[in-house]
Design an enzyme around this catalytic site. Structure first.
Site, PDB file in Angstrom:
ATOM      1  N   GLY A 186       9.933  17.778   5.754  1.00  0.00           N
ATOM      2  CA  GLY A 186      11.249  18.309   5.079  1.00  0.00           C
ATOM      3  C   GLY A 186      10.718  19.703   4.227  1.00  0.00           C
ATOM      4  N   GLY A 231       5.813  12.427   9.103  1.00  0.00           N
ATOM      5  CA  GLY A 231       7.183  12.848   9.152  1.00  0.00           C
ATOM      6  C   GLY A 231       7.662  13.116  10.661  1.00  0.00           C
ATOM      7  N   HIS A 285      28.188  24.564  40.811  1.00  0.00           N
ATOM      8  CA  HIS A 285      27.341  23.387  41.347  1.00  0.00           C
ATOM      9  C   HIS A 285      26.192  24.153  42.076  1.00  0.00           C
ATOM     10  CE1 HIS A 285      26.293  19.804  43.572  1.00  0.00           C
ATOM     11  NE2 HIS A 285      26.413  20.535  44.624  1.00  0.00           N
TER      12      HIS A 285
END
Ligand code: NAD
Length: 474
Positions: free
Chosen positions: A278, A188, A451
């Protein structure tokens, strides 16, 4: 006569414990029932998330990231460390300490809010009577004006690769290896497979992930999934798609996996196997005859848009009901239900639940993917901006990835935001807020972003929707 409460919550995971605290804050006599036993053999609150899920996995992800940076990432900063070592026992011990701190934290919060913690396995009977069987097997009945079911979910087991806790493990087992496995197999390539696969890869394991689907991270936007696949490959994670496991045989020298892919039958030898295919709702033995509560075809408690089961005074929240199996979704449902019970407004918008995968780079998204928008026939425009052009990301040496904003072509309303890159787990919050306020790409574009920060990538991606990004060609 059984003891009477205003609210009885079944399950003390992030959906249940949060519901209990909120109900108590609102002045209701509340108890929360849970049967989880921690590593020290004592009842532990917090459910999967705190004990064997979100919190411990993040602890190991952080430890393994530090080690990986020391061995692979710091050279470009001019930092080198010879013979760096990882003490897996110490790393797991640190994780256990963090878990204990947080589960103990819930105990303290319960005391502070006067929530009664009851240890044992709960079964809901008719008329909101809850029978609790304790560790000694003794049953006690409690009754309540309102019951909130928050029993969570359990890992799905494959019939041909059963968990034995030693060779074939679930997420909890993969958090507790005593040493780095030489060869780790993962079934998975979902959230758990990628996160825990990354942990052990960074510590030196050879990690092979078998994924049944032909597409990588099919739930994510294809653009960010593509970047993630490229970066994980660079890190040495061997992800094999369209691979269907047929057999997992435990032998003396390890586990032999037999799977089929487009090339036919293949075999793979590993030392440990993590099965992460799952989870399913934890509703087994929860409902006695006469409770009136219904389960759907996937074993989940049936609820309406307000998490009401249709039975007077019985509600259900979190992983055991429809919607994404995410801690934060469950917590919000818990709060909403407690407030509805108290006669207030309560609602969770499932369309703006953020997703995060804590790999390197991280993935995060909210709203619809480009494929979903296209499929729905909605006219749309997109803007994206790479972290490689963001000063802060370059200074951090973490330039892989980008932010992508999808907006309605006519109204400019944001339909989805998808990110792959450094610390996007934090950046996604801005997109969630904007979408919750039904904001447009222009709204994001007109907001001042500090910034130099990573958040400038969100700003520039929003500007790019209108082809006016400043720091790249449009
Ligand atoms: P998942 O649904 O994320 O991924 C499971 C993967 O296994 C899928 O890609 C699926 O196609 C594949 N699969 C299914 N059957 C298979 C088979 N027989 N062979 C090979 N592949 C197969 O599930 P998960 O990773 O187990 O996680 C469970 C739940 O826990 C998820 O709902 C997830 O959202 C949640 N979770 C969330 C986080 C987070 O928010 N960061 C972290 C861990 C877990």
């Amino acid at each position: 006569m059984s003891e009477q409460y205003d609210v009885l919550v079944i399950g003390a995971g992030p959906a249940g414990y949060v519901a209990a605290i909120r109900a108590a804050q609102l002045g209701m006599k509340t108890a929360c029932i849970d049967d989880f036993i921690g590593k020290d053999g004592k009842p532990a609150l917090g459910g999967t998330c705190l004990n064997v899920g979100c919190i411990p996995s993040k602890a190991l992800l952080d430890s393994s990231k530090q080690f990986h940076n020391l061995t692979h990432g710091f050279e470009s900063h001019g930092i080198s460390a010879k013979d760096a070592k990882i003490d897996v026992g110490a790393m797991v011990g640190r994780k256990d300490k963090i878990v204990k701190q947080f589960t103990g934290g819930i105990t303290s919060l319960f005391k502070a809010n006067k929530v009664t913690a009851i240890s044992g396995f709960a079964t809901l009977k008719a008329n909101r009577v809850v029978s609790v069987k304790d560790a000694e097997g003794k049953s006690t009945d409690y009754s309540a004006t309102n019951v909130i079911i928050a029993t969570g979910s359990q890992p799905i087991e494959l019939p041909f690769a059963r968990f034995d806790g030693k060779h074939i493990v679930d997420n909890a087992g993969a958090l507790d290896f005593s040493e780095t496995p030489k060869r780790l197999g993962v079934i998975g390539a979902g959230v758990i497979g990628l996160e825990l696969g990354s942990v052990w890869k960074r510590l030196g394991a050879e990690v092979t992930i078998l994924e049944a689907l032909p597409d990588f991270l099919a739930a994510a936007d294809a653009d960010i999934a593509k970047v993630a696949a490229r970066e994980f490959k660079k890190q040495g994670l061997d992800i094999r798609l369209g691979a269907k496991l047929g057999k997992a045989e435990v032998g003396k020298k390890g586990i032999t996996l037999t799977y089929t892919d487009s090339k036919g039958e293949q075999t793979l030898e590993v030392d440990k196997l993590l099965v992460a295919v799952g989870r399913r709702a934890a509703t087994k033995d929860l409902l006695a005859d006469g409770s009136g509560v219904k389960l759907d075809d996937r074993g989940r408690v049936e609820v309406d848009a307000h998490n009401w089961t249709g039975v007077e005074g019985v509600w259900a929240v979190g992983d055991c009901v429809r919607g994404p199996m995410l801690a934060h979704k469950g917590s919000e449902e818990g709060i909403a239900v407690a407030e509805l019970i108290a006669g207030k407004a309560g609602h969770v918008n499932l369309d703006t639940v953020p997703w995060v995968i804590y790999t390197e780079p991280e993935l995060a998204w909210v709203g619809q993917t480009e494929a979903q928008v296209k499929e729905a026939g909605i006219p749309y425009k997109t803007g994206s901006f790479p972290f490689a052009a963001i000063g802060r990301a370059v200074a951090m040496n973490e330039t892989a990835g980008h932010v992508k904003v999808i907006a309605h072509a006519e109204t400019d309303r944001i339909l989805g935001v998808h990110m792959v890159g450094p610390v996007v787990s934090e950046l996604i919050a801005e997109a969630v807020v904007t979408m919750e306020f039904k904001g447009s790409a222009e709204d994001l574009a007109r907001i001042v972003h500090a910034h130099p920060t990573l958040s400038e990538a969100v700003h520039e991606a929003a500007l790019a929707v209108d082809k006016r990004a400043i720091h790249k060609a449009n």
